[in-house]
Each structure stands twice: as structure tokens, then as C-alpha cells.
Write a protein that holds these residues in place. Structure first.
Motif, short mmCIF file in Angstrom:
data_model
loop_
_atom_site.label_atom_id
_atom_site.label_comp_id
_atom_site.label_asym_id
_atom_site.label_seq_id
_atom_site.Cartn_x
_atom_site.Cartn_y
_atom_site.Cartn_z
N ALA A 92 1.06 -1.03 -0.01
CA ALA A 92 -0.15 0.01 -0.05
C ALA A 92 1.18 1.51 -0.02
O ALA A 92 0.45 1.94 -0.66
N ILE A 93 1.88 1.57 0.92
CA ILE A 93 2.38 2.53 0.94
C ILE A 93 3.30 2.33 -0.78
O ILE A 93 3.62 4.21 -1.33
N ALA A 94 3.84 1.96 -1.48
CA ALA A 94 4.59 1.69 -2.17
C ALA A 94 4.13 1.76 -3.05
O ALA A 94 3.67 3.38 -3.88
N GLY A 95 2.16 1.67 -3.52
CA GLY A 95 2.06 1.82 -4.15
C GLY A 95 0.63 3.36 -3.95
O GLY A 95 1.41 4.06 -5.39
N ALA A 96 1.34 4.16 -2.99
CA ALA A 96 0.43 5.27 -2.72
C ALA A 96 1.73 6.31 -3.37
O ALA A 96 1.82 7.60 -3.73
N MET A 97 3.56 6.18 -3.16
CA MET A 97 3.87 6.61 -3.33
C MET A 97 4.19 6.73 -4.76
O MET A 97 4.21 8.17 -5.20
N ALA A 98 4.24 5.46 -5.78
CA ALA A 98 4.22 6.11 -7.29
C ALA A 98 3.06 6.15 -7.45
O ALA A 98 2.72 7.07 -8.77
N GLY A 99 1.69 6.07 -6.74
CA GLY A 99 0.66 6.92 -7.47
C GLY A 99 0.85 8.14 -7.36
O GLY A 99 -0.26 9.18 -8.08
N MET A 100 0.90 8.93 -5.74
CA MET A 100 1.22 9.76 -5.76
C MET A 100 2.49 10.87 -6.81
O MET A 100 2.31 11.89 -7.14
N ALA A 101 3.49 10.13 -6.93
CA ALA A 101 4.06 11.04 -8.13
C ALA A 101 3.50 11.06 -9.39
O ALA A 101 3.61 12.09 -10.16
N LEU A 102 2.50 10.20 -10.20
CA LEU A 102 1.85 10.14 -11.42
C LEU A 102 1.06 10.86 -11.00
O LEU A 102 0.52 11.99 -11.51
N GLY A 103 0.31 10.83 -9.99
CA GLY A 103 -0.99 12.18 -9.88
C GLY A 103 -1.89 12.51 -9.42
O GLY A 103 -2.70 12.28 -8.17
N GLY A 104 -0.68 12.82 -7.87
CA GLY A 104 -1.11 14.10 -6.37
C GLY A 104 -1.96 12.64 -5.95
O GLY A 104 -1.46 12.15 -5.60
N ASP A 105 -2.93 13.60 -4.98
CA ASP A 105 -3.52 12.59 -3.64
C ASP A 105 -4.34 11.52 -4.07
O ASP A 105 -4.68 10.52 -3.84
N THR A 106 -5.78 12.11 -5.72
CA THR A 106 -6.10 10.61 -6.18
C THR A 106 -5.34 9.90 -6.80
O THR A 106 -5.76 8.53 -6.26
#
Length: 144
Positions: A92-106
Motif C-alpha cells: 500500500a505504501i509503495a503503491g501510494a508513493m508511486a501513485g502520488m508521483a503520477l497523480g497527486g492525492d487521487t
């Protein structure tokens, strides 16, 4: 190769084929303050107020009402806890970090979800594969 086990005392409550439903007299293995202890007894006392019952292999032939000793392979509890808690949290943390780099909070929320789903699928598959491994299952080793 030497096989070590953690043991806990229990009472057989019901029988179901080659398995028994046992009620554990204390939470955890009782080795909380020893080297290699996981602290499970404190956790069970904090979160579980009712009797603790578990399904175990009964190749020993214990009967209802027997006081028995249950054994589980050393390290299997720690491995299960790491798999059940550590892997989803890390994913979850790795996915959130990657997702934040690509699309902010969403992106972070979607990335966390994208990390959790495969982690849970992996855990479920691994659990079903290891369910048939008798060395990892709790079992009755003696009557007293």
C-alpha cells in the motif's frame, strides 16, 4: 535437521474427523519475555476477552475434555504475521508513493489500492498452497 516447536496448553472441546477444536488456556506461547518471543500473549490479553479456540490436527487421538499440549513450528507465527500485516502495508505504501508521483492525492489513493489488491491475492494463494503443509499446522503433541 532439528525441528523446534512452540507449545501451549489447551483443552479439547469438540472433535471433527481428524481435527479437534481446542480452547487455549493462555494467549500466545508464553515466551513473551524470552528471546524469540513475539509478544502475542500481551496482544491477546489486550484485544481478546473471550475464550480462544482453535482448530488443530488430532493425529494423537485426544478425546473431548482432555488437557493437551499444542505445538506449532517455531517461526511460523512470525512468518504468518509478517505476511498478513507487513506485505499489505508495504504494498500500500509503495503503491501510494508511486501513485502520488503520477497523480497527486487521487493517484496516491488509487496507487495504494493498486498495491493492496495484488498483495491480498498473493496472500490468499500462498495460504491455500501452505494449508496442506502438516509441518506448519498446529497439532496435538501430548495429553496430560
Amino acid at each position: 535437521m532439528r525441528h523446534e516447536h512452540n507449545t501451549v496448553r489447551a483443552v479439547v472441546r469438540t472433535l471433527d474427523g481428524g481435527e479437534a477444536l481446542v480452547e487455549v488456556e493462555q494467549g500466545g506461547c508464553g515466551r513473551c519475555h524470552e528471546e524469540g518471543g513475539c509478544g502475542g500473549q500481551q496482544l491477546t490479553q489486550m484485544f481478546c476477552s473471550g475464550p480462544k479456540t482453535y482448530r488443530v490436527d488430532n493425529a494423537f487421538g485426544a478425546a473431548v475434555g482432555d488437557r493437551v499440549t499444542i505445538a506449532i513450528a517455531d517461526g511460523s507465527i512470525r512468518q504468518s504475521a509478517n505476511l498478513a500485516y507487513g506485505l499489505p502495508l508495504t504494498a500500500a505504501i509503495a503503491g501510494a508513493m508511486a501513485g502520488m508521483a503520477l497523480g497527486g492525492d487521487t493517484g496516491a489513493m488509487l496507487g495504494a489500492l493498486a498495491g493492496l489488491v495484488p498483495a491480498f491475492i498473493y496472500i490468499r494463494q500462498r495460504a491455500s498452497r501452505s494449508a496442506g503443509n502438516p509441518g506448519q499446522r498446529p497439532h496435538i503433541v501430548s495429553r496430560s
